[in-house]
Design a protein around this motif. Sequence first.
Motif, PDB file in Angstrom:
ATOM      1  N   MET A 156       8.869 -31.981  79.990  1.00  0.00           N
ATOM      2  CA  MET A 156       7.911 -31.696  78.894  1.00  0.00           C
ATOM      3  C   MET A 156       8.751 -31.139  77.599  1.00  0.00           C
ATOM      4  N   PHE A 157       9.586 -30.491  77.578  1.00  0.00           N
ATOM      5  CA  PHE A 157      10.437 -30.145  76.428  1.00  0.00           C
ATOM      6  C   PHE A 157      11.591 -31.093  76.216  1.00  0.00           C
ATOM      7  N   ARG A 158      11.642 -32.017  76.970  1.00  0.00           N
ATOM      8  CA  ARG A 158      12.865 -32.844  76.808  1.00  0.00           C
ATOM      9  C   ARG A 158      12.415 -34.338  76.010  1.00  0.00           C
ATOM     10  N   ALA A 159      10.838 -34.038  75.738  1.00  0.00           N
ATOM     11  CA  ALA A 159      10.282 -35.463  75.432  1.00  0.00           C
ATOM     12  C   ALA A 159      10.356 -35.338  73.827  1.00  0.00           C
ATOM     13  N   TYR A 160      10.909 -34.416  73.019  1.00  0.00           N
ATOM     14  CA  TYR A 160      10.843 -34.233  71.737  1.00  0.00           C
ATOM     15  C   TYR A 160      12.272 -34.181  71.063  1.00  0.00           C
ATOM     16  N   ASP A 161      12.493 -34.756  70.131  1.00  0.00           N
ATOM     17  CA  ASP A 161      13.904 -34.634  69.540  1.00  0.00           C
ATOM     18  C   ASP A 161      13.902 -33.762  68.280  1.00  0.00           C
ATOM     19  N   VAL A 162      14.865 -33.407  67.553  1.00  0.00           N
ATOM     20  CA  VAL A 162      15.107 -32.444  66.469  1.00  0.00           C
ATOM     21  C   VAL A 162      13.787 -32.669  65.598  1.00  0.00           C
ATOM     22  N   ARG A 163      13.557 -33.445  65.106  1.00  0.00           N
ATOM     23  CA  ARG A 163      12.413 -33.816  64.018  1.00  0.00           C
ATOM     24  C   ARG A 163      11.325 -33.304  64.708  1.00  0.00           C
ATOM     25  N   GLY A 164      10.961 -33.498  65.917  1.00  0.00           N
ATOM     26  CA  GLY A 164       9.613 -33.094  66.637  1.00  0.00           C
ATOM     27  C   GLY A 164       9.697 -31.568  66.742  1.00  0.00           C
ATOM     28  N   TYR A 165      11.006 -30.864  67.077  1.00  0.00           N
ATOM     29  CA  TYR A 165      10.922 -29.572  66.974  1.00  0.00           C
ATOM     30  C   TYR A 165      10.909 -28.922  65.536  1.00  0.00           C
ATOM     31  N   ALA A 166      11.386 -29.562  64.685  1.00  0.00           N
ATOM     32  CA  ALA A 166      11.291 -29.165  63.217  1.00  0.00           C
ATOM     33  C   ALA A 166       9.857 -29.153  63.001  1.00  0.00           C
ATOM     34  N   ALA A 167       9.127 -30.119  63.238  1.00  0.00           N
ATOM     35  CA  ALA A 167       7.591 -30.130  62.816  1.00  0.00           C
ATOM     36  C   ALA A 167       7.054 -29.154  63.632  1.00  0.00           C
ATOM     37  N   MET A 168       7.250 -28.732  65.109  1.00  0.00           N
ATOM     38  CA  MET A 168       6.695 -27.639  65.539  1.00  0.00           C
ATOM     39  C   MET A 168       7.084 -26.060  64.835  1.00  0.00           C
ATOM     40  N   ALA A 169       8.382 -26.122  64.405  1.00  0.00           N
ATOM     41  CA  ALA A 169       8.621 -24.732  63.790  1.00  0.00           C
ATOM     42  C   ALA A 169       7.927 -24.566  62.569  1.00  0.00           C
ATOM     43  N   GLY A 170       7.742 -25.878  61.821  1.00  0.00           N
ATOM     44  CA  GLY A 170       6.714 -25.702  60.543  1.00  0.00           C
ATOM     45  C   GLY A 170       5.449 -25.169  60.771  1.00  0.00           C
ATOM     46  N   LEU A 171       5.087 -25.985  61.813  1.00  0.00           N
ATOM     47  CA  LEU A 171       3.357 -25.605  62.204  1.00  0.00           C
ATOM     48  C   LEU A 171       3.539 -24.098  62.556  1.00  0.00           C
ATOM     49  N   GLY A 172       4.365 -23.533  63.224  1.00  0.00           N
ATOM     50  CA  GLY A 172       4.409 -21.910  63.666  1.00  0.00           C
ATOM     51  C   GLY A 172       4.552 -21.110  62.396  1.00  0.00           C
ATOM     52  N   PHE A 173       5.457 -21.764  61.570  1.00  0.00           N
ATOM     53  CA  PHE A 173       5.470 -20.898  60.612  1.00  0.00           C
ATOM     54  C   PHE A 173       4.160 -20.770  59.578  1.00  0.00           C
ATOM     55  N   LEU A 174       3.539 -21.894  59.447  1.00  0.00           N
ATOM     56  CA  LEU A 174       2.492 -22.011  58.680  1.00  0.00           C
ATOM     57  C   LEU A 174       1.193 -21.228  59.275  1.00  0.00           C
ATOM     58  N   GLY A 175       0.874 -21.721  60.660  1.00  0.00           N
ATOM     59  CA  GLY A 175      -0.423 -21.560  61.318  1.00  0.00           C
ATOM     60  C   GLY A 175      -0.209 -20.194  61.892  1.00  0.00           C
ATOM     61  N   ILE A 176       0.888 -19.625  62.230  1.00  0.00           N
ATOM     62  CA  ILE A 176       0.753 -18.315  63.170  1.00  0.00           C
ATOM     63  C   ILE A 176       1.516 -17.185  62.298  1.00  0.00           C
ATOM     64  N   PHE A 177       2.700 -17.511  61.817  1.00  0.00           N
ATOM     65  CA  PHE A 177       3.415 -16.409  60.909  1.00  0.00           C
ATOM     66  C   PHE A 177       2.626 -16.210  59.661  1.00  0.00           C
ATOM     67  N   LEU A 178       2.600 -17.130  58.710  1.00  0.00           N
ATOM     68  CA  LEU A 178       1.872 -16.813  57.563  1.00  0.00           C
ATOM     69  C   LEU A 178       0.342 -16.568  57.684  1.00  0.00           C
ATOM     70  N   TYR A 179      -0.270 -17.253  58.536  1.00  0.00           N
ATOM     71  CA  TYR A 179      -1.585 -17.013  58.775  1.00  0.00           C
ATOM     72  C   TYR A 179      -1.846 -15.569  59.350  1.00  0.00           C
ATOM     73  N   SER A 180      -0.964 -15.162  60.287  1.00  0.00           N
ATOM     74  CA  SER A 180      -1.303 -13.871  60.727  1.00  0.00           C
ATOM     75  C   SER A 180      -0.905 -12.759  59.709  1.00  0.00           C
ATOM     76  N   GLY A 181       0.114 -12.970  59.179  1.00  0.00           N
ATOM     77  CA  GLY A 181       0.643 -11.881  58.091  1.00  0.00           C
ATOM     78  C   GLY A 181      -0.275 -11.705  57.027  1.00  0.00           C
ATOM     79  N   LEU A 182      -0.758 -12.604  56.651  1.00  0.00           N
ATOM     80  CA  LEU A 182      -1.932 -12.606  55.402  1.00  0.00           C
ATOM     81  C   LEU A 182      -3.118 -11.884  55.955  1.00  0.00           C
ATOM     82  N   TYR A 183      -3.705 -12.353  57.119  1.00  0.00           N
ATOM     83  CA  TYR A 183      -4.871 -11.821  57.482  1.00  0.00           C
ATOM     84  C   TYR A 183      -4.670 -10.402  57.994  1.00  0.00           C
TER      85      TYR A 183
END
Length: 233
Positions: A1-28
């Motif tokens: 499951m975790f091996r199915a994604y390359d560096v670009r995939g994990y970078a996209a996930m990291a960006g989503l996490g920063f936007l949708g959880i870290f920034l969202y939670s901090g602002l809220y």
Amino acid sequence: MFRAYDVRGYAAMAGLGFLGIFLYSGLYYHGLSQLTSQEACILNYLWPMMIVLFSALLLGEKITVRTVAALLLSFSGVVVLTLGGEGHTEGDALLGTAACVTAALCYGLFCVLNKRQNMDQTVVMTVAWGVTALCALPVTLLTETWVPLSWTQWPGMLWFGVFVNGVGYLWWAMALQRAKNSAAVANLAYFVPLLSLVVSAVTLGEELSSAALLALVLIMGGILPQNVRRHAR
């Protein structure tokens, strides 16, 4: 499951996490510190309308006159809540409102981008929460005073961390990904602002102001017809 994604995939996930959880939670959470819980929750639930906007911009979905009218109706609720003046007793109302609205923007964009990526949500949420923890640690060390938790606070923290955030975000993302019609799932979320008003009144003793009630009616009045119509289709 975790091996199915390359560096670009994990970078996209990291960006989503920063936007949708870290920034969202901090602002809220900052908005919660400036407004009452009723006001912050109502403003936060502008995110379904943000999904409509970003879906049109990024996914090519059509915006109708009905959708524009619904958007205007929902944002009129923001104006009523901001200018109502009755419930703003916690802090800077303008700053708190801006934080909650920006949080809704972040979460709406996160939902649309996550839907477009179409990745395994268990992997996405694992990476997203890992990034959030890494980003939150220095912020917490620099801005907060650490105090030991009492034995009565630990159950609440565990509930909040494991179920409200961990399990809740994962199940919500999985439901949106697997549903043939995401509006049918999203409709369930619209009961949360109403329930929050009842819970905050019972547990925190907050009075339901007329401005908060009117804003809730306007915002929900803009959101629900759009999704009910999509579900009917």
